[in-house]
Design a protein around this motif. Structure first.
Motif, PDB file in Angstrom:
ATOM      1  N   ARG A 192     -21.579 -51.176 -37.841  1.00  0.00           N
ATOM      2  CA  ARG A 192     -22.892 -50.731 -37.386  1.00  0.00           C
ATOM      3  C   ARG A 192     -23.043 -49.253 -37.722  1.00  0.00           C
ATOM      4  O   ARG A 192     -22.211 -48.424 -37.343  1.00  0.00           O
ATOM      5  N   ARG A 207     -40.383 -53.065 -38.873  1.00  0.00           N
ATOM      6  CA  ARG A 207     -40.699 -53.550 -37.527  1.00  0.00           C
ATOM      7  C   ARG A 207     -41.913 -54.491 -37.570  1.00  0.00           C
ATOM      8  O   ARG A 207     -41.932 -55.513 -36.883  1.00  0.00           O
ATOM      9  N   LEU A 212     -36.747 -55.390 -37.862  1.00  0.00           N
ATOM     10  CA  LEU A 212     -36.108 -54.308 -37.125  1.00  0.00           C
ATOM     11  C   LEU A 212     -36.723 -54.224 -35.742  1.00  0.00           C
ATOM     12  O   LEU A 212     -37.945 -54.150 -35.602  1.00  0.00           O
ATOM     13  N   ASN A 216     -34.922 -49.422 -32.451  1.00  0.00           N
ATOM     14  CA  ASN A 216     -33.602 -49.529 -33.070  1.00  0.00           C
ATOM     15  C   ASN A 216     -33.495 -48.576 -34.255  1.00  0.00           C
ATOM     16  O   ASN A 216     -34.307 -48.610 -35.171  1.00  0.00           O
ATOM     17  N   ASP A 217     -32.515 -47.687 -34.221  1.00  0.00           N
ATOM     18  CA  ASP A 217     -32.315 -46.747 -35.323  1.00  0.00           C
ATOM     19  C   ASP A 217     -30.983 -46.986 -36.035  1.00  0.00           C
ATOM     20  O   ASP A 217     -30.455 -46.106 -36.700  1.00  0.00           O
ATOM     21  N   LYS A 218     -30.458 -48.196 -35.881  1.00  0.00           N
ATOM     22  CA  LYS A 218     -29.208 -48.553 -36.541  1.00  0.00           C
ATOM     23  C   LYS A 218     -29.349 -49.905 -37.242  1.00  0.00           C
ATOM     24  O   LYS A 218     -30.244 -50.691 -36.937  1.00  0.00           O
ATOM     25  N   GLU A 219     -28.463 -50.131 -38.199  1.00  0.00           N
ATOM     26  CA  GLU A 219     -28.388 -51.429 -38.844  1.00  0.00           C
ATOM     27  C   GLU A 219     -26.938 -51.867 -38.896  1.00  0.00           C
ATOM     28  O   GLU A 219     -26.018 -51.043 -38.830  1.00  0.00           O
TER      29      GLU A 219
END
Length: 229
Positions: A192, A207, A212, A216-219
């Motif tokens: 992550r 989004r 997304l 959420n600012d992660k993948e």
């Protein structure tokens, strides 16, 4: 023209890359770690599809493998050749569209690929420019699906495909497609990370597409392993 860059690549050393060529990042390193578990070494044939700067191809060559690296971009091919030369390693580098650049009937013990997989509004892969290194259609699967379909014909018996991409591109679809092609497939690694510049620049669109989650600012990155039984 922007000057070539010499980018750090973790345990892979530093990679020389012409402008627009994908330089090693977290997904490259995640795939390199998965490669080490596959016993890459002398007598093993390795194919690196969408090689970019050639970091994974050079890594496999350092381990003693017989390596072929393929990319559709002229600058990527040049960058890979330079990096192999700088590393003192022998890598066969070919320019072409995925398997079209591979000699008919060629089979490999290991196929690795870090292809373009970033979801993008366009339904087509860019033909030029920096986005060619990452854009892959509205679901990010334009190249992923092609690699899954081609994999059985590239692998020797008990040969392995290692394919890295974002969880935004639906890892289950990758596993199911490979299984449908007759391979034994599963997700074997996850990591992550913070959204990179490209993902951040289109976070609103992602989004809107339901790819997304709000806020959420992660993948999550995944490595899918598929074996020809």
């Amino acid at each position: 023209m922007t000057a070539p860059v010499l980018a750090p690549a973790g345990g892979l050393g530093r990679m020389w890359a012409l402008p627009g060529v994908y330089v090693p990042q977290e997904d490259t390193l995640l795939l390199a770690r998965a490669m080490r578990r596959e016993g890459v070494g002398p007598g093993r044939r390795v194919l690196d599809l969408c090689t970019g700067s050639g970091a994974l191809a050079v890594h496999a060559a350092r381990l003693g493998a017989d390596v072929t690296a393929v990319d559709i971009g002229r600058r990527a091919v040049t960058s890979t050749r330079v990096n192999a030369l700088l590393a003192g390693q022998r890598v066969t580098v070919r320019r072409g569209d995925l398997t079209a650049a591979v000699a008919p009937g060629s089979r490999f013990d290991l196929v690795v690929s870090n292809p373009p997989y970033v979801p993008a509004p366009s339904a087509e892969v860019p033909r030029r420019g920096r986005a060619r290194s990452w854009d892959a259609g509205p679901r990010g699967r334009l190249l992923l699906d092609r690699i899954c379909d081609a994999a059985p014909g590239l692998l020797r018996p008990h040969g392995v495909l290692l394919l890295v991409h974002s969880a935004l591109c639906d890892p289950r679809a990758t596993v199911d497609r490979l299984a449908g092609a007759g391979l034994r497939a599963s997700v074997v690694d996850r990591d992550r990370i913070a959204l990179g510049p490209v993902m951040r620049s289109r976070a609103g669109w992602l989004r809107d597409q339901g790819l997304l989650a709000p806020g959420n600012d992660k993948e999550e990155l995944v490595v899918v392993r598929a074996e020809r039984i």
